[in-house]
Design a protein around this motif. Sequence first.
Motif, PDB file in Angstrom:
ATOM      1  N   LYS A 372       0.836  -1.206   0.000  1.00  0.00           N
ATOM      2  CA  LYS A 372       0.000   0.000   0.000  1.00  0.00           C
ATOM      3  C   LYS A 372       0.875   1.262   0.000  1.00  0.00           C
ATOM      4  N   SER A 373       0.334   2.352  -0.513  1.00  0.00           N
ATOM      5  CA  SER A 373       1.039   3.636  -0.423  1.00  0.00           C
ATOM      6  C   SER A 373       1.238   3.975   1.048  1.00  0.00           C
ATOM      7  N   GLY A 374       2.445   4.399   1.381  1.00  0.00           N
ATOM      8  CA  GLY A 374       2.773   4.672   2.775  1.00  0.00           C
ATOM      9  C   GLY A 374       3.208   3.440   3.538  1.00  0.00           C
ATOM     10  N   GLY A 375       3.111   2.263   2.907  1.00  0.00           N
ATOM     11  CA  GLY A 375       3.528   1.017   3.534  1.00  0.00           C
ATOM     12  C   GLY A 375       5.040   0.854   3.514  1.00  0.00           C
ATOM     13  N   LYS A 376       5.526  -0.135   4.263  1.00  0.00           N
ATOM     14  CA  LYS A 376       6.969  -0.323   4.382  1.00  0.00           C
ATOM     15  C   LYS A 376       7.374  -1.744   3.983  1.00  0.00           C
ATOM     16  N   LEU A 377       8.520  -1.821   3.313  1.00  0.00           N
ATOM     17  CA  LEU A 377       9.066  -3.098   2.849  1.00  0.00           C
ATOM     18  C   LEU A 377      10.445  -3.282   3.487  1.00  0.00           C
ATOM     19  N   VAL A 378      10.634  -4.398   4.168  1.00  0.00           N
ATOM     20  CA  VAL A 378      11.951  -4.736   4.723  1.00  0.00           C
ATOM     21  C   VAL A 378      12.601  -5.796   3.837  1.00  0.00           C
ATOM     22  N   TYR A 403       9.411   4.048  -4.692  1.00  0.00           N
ATOM     23  CA  TYR A 403       9.982   3.643  -3.398  1.00  0.00           C
ATOM     24  C   TYR A 403      11.160   4.534  -3.027  1.00  0.00           C
ATOM     25  N   GLU A 404      11.389   4.655  -1.733  1.00  0.00           N
ATOM     26  CA  GLU A 404      12.583   5.349  -1.245  1.00  0.00           C
ATOM     27  C   GLU A 404      13.046   4.682   0.054  1.00  0.00           C
ATOM     28  N   LEU A 405      14.303   4.920   0.432  1.00  0.00           N
ATOM     29  CA  LEU A 405      14.796   4.433   1.716  1.00  0.00           C
ATOM     30  C   LEU A 405      14.026   5.147   2.822  1.00  0.00           C
ATOM     31  N   ASP A 406      13.610   4.398   3.827  1.00  0.00           N
ATOM     32  CA  ASP A 406      12.839   4.985   4.921  1.00  0.00           C
ATOM     33  C   ASP A 406      13.765   5.872   5.765  1.00  0.00           C
ATOM     34  N   LEU A 442      20.027  -5.839   6.414  1.00  0.00           N
ATOM     35  CA  LEU A 442      18.625  -5.457   6.284  1.00  0.00           C
ATOM     36  C   LEU A 442      18.490  -3.970   6.038  1.00  0.00           C
ATOM     37  N   THR A 443      17.403  -3.632   5.378  1.00  0.00           N
ATOM     38  CA  THR A 443      17.075  -2.240   5.145  1.00  0.00           C
ATOM     39  C   THR A 443      15.565  -2.108   5.105  1.00  0.00           C
ATOM     40  N   ARG A 444      15.087  -0.882   5.175  1.00  0.00           N
ATOM     41  CA  ARG A 444      13.626  -0.658   5.136  1.00  0.00           C
ATOM     42  C   ARG A 444      13.318   0.435   4.119  1.00  0.00           C
ATOM     43  N   LEU A 445      12.402   0.097   3.224  1.00  0.00           N
ATOM     44  CA  LEU A 445      11.975   1.026   2.185  1.00  0.00           C
ATOM     45  C   LEU A 445      10.527   1.420   2.440  1.00  0.00           C
ATOM     46  N   VAL A 446      10.159   2.592   1.945  1.00  0.00           N
ATOM     47  CA  VAL A 446       8.775   3.044   2.101  1.00  0.00           C
ATOM     48  C   VAL A 446       8.227   3.390   0.707  1.00  0.00           C
TER      49      VAL A 446
END
Length: 448
Positions: A372-378, A403-406, A442-446
């Motif tokens: 979803k928009s505003g959701g986060k992907l690890v 997407y961008e880096l959180d 690990l990283t987190r994208l938004v």
Amino acid sequence: MAKYVLRETALHLLTRIGEQGGFSHVLLDREMSKQELSRQDGALLTEIVYGTLQRRDLIDYYIQPYTAGQKKIKPWVRWLLYMSVYQMIFLERVPDHAVIHEAVEISKKRGHKGISSFMNGVLRNVQRKGVQSLDHIENDVMRLAVETSHPEWLVRRWVDQYGMETTRLMCEANNHHLPMSIRIQPLRISRSDAAGELRQEGFSVEESPFSTQGLVVKEGNIINHRLFKEGFVSVQDQSSMLVAEMMDLDEGMAVLDACSAPGGKTTHIAEKMKDKGSVTAYDLHEKKAKLVSKKAEQLQLTSIKAGQADSRTLTSVHASESFDRILLDAPCSGLGVLRGKPDIKYHKSEEDIYKLRSIQDDLFHEVAPLLKSGGKLVYSTCTVDRHENEEAVRHFLDQHPEYELDPSFVNDLPDALRQGEGLTETGLQLFPHEWDTDGFFLTRLVKK
């Protein structure tokens, strides 16, 4: 178990792992369960098998002067030499004469007099004359590869990526025991209660700085303890626990775990959401997906639905923007987990890294529309290779401008990890020597 039988068992396992490609941790666990070994015998068997695998190339270098004249050495004979020399050089509590005697007896039983004479001759030479010096190897990379029993291509690759000093520390750490860590099931027991019960029964445990649910077991066999058997705790490396901690989870979310087996991270996600919401978990193999369901059942978690699927086809299964959070714990080379699975370093090639990266790119691309928009992907891996980690993330962001880096990723890390050597603008690379854990990224994208 008699020490003779124990060493025969070690030889059987080493030959299967070394010659037939068996997985060390799987075969050893299976053997320990089947034999019902005492704590002491289990520890010695584990030490011989893992220690020999970890030091294989160094031992081979050590014995070369004494085996060079032998035209062909059968695989089981070579592994018996390796495990015997390992015990003589690295295990102080085992007398040389006992190791040599048992190696010769095994040789007589499995082979013929010529083999037992050869075995006796090589081991007696090691005992009397010692082993050849590593100073004969002039090239620094080659010497480090032999000294730490890592393939030369891998050492060279790590030196190119991280420099000689970090590579040396990594290689040395890979040859040392990895402390076991466990994660409490917080809906069933508190960390302080679990720690208290274990300490009362003679275990040495410390709280993990990586997770509020984590405990590091410094001493004691948790596998035989009721807390593990009854699903109050599960075994998971601290680095792996960091994944669910960094997913920024809330109760009631819809979460996708695209590559879920064996289920450690999946169940941790459900626990973080207090088992309220939904965790849709997939694995490429049905048998492995069933392991995830079984783990959820053991921990009394009901919000997990596990099934078989190739996650490179999930856009045909789920509508766009179906999930609040996505975990892509991608298939990787596993070069961060060599402490617990030392055989990996002998079975992998540089080509494997590039083949796996292609799969990682495909998975990234396929799950991207499902958030979803505003959701986060690890995104996480259990490797230390930049091509599978930082470069994979950069490639994905280049291909997916939505997407961008959180920007809050670093601030959400546990305090201790914000100053780590592996923290870059792309994510966090944990090295095995830094925190006494697996190597992990690990990283987190938004999604904008």
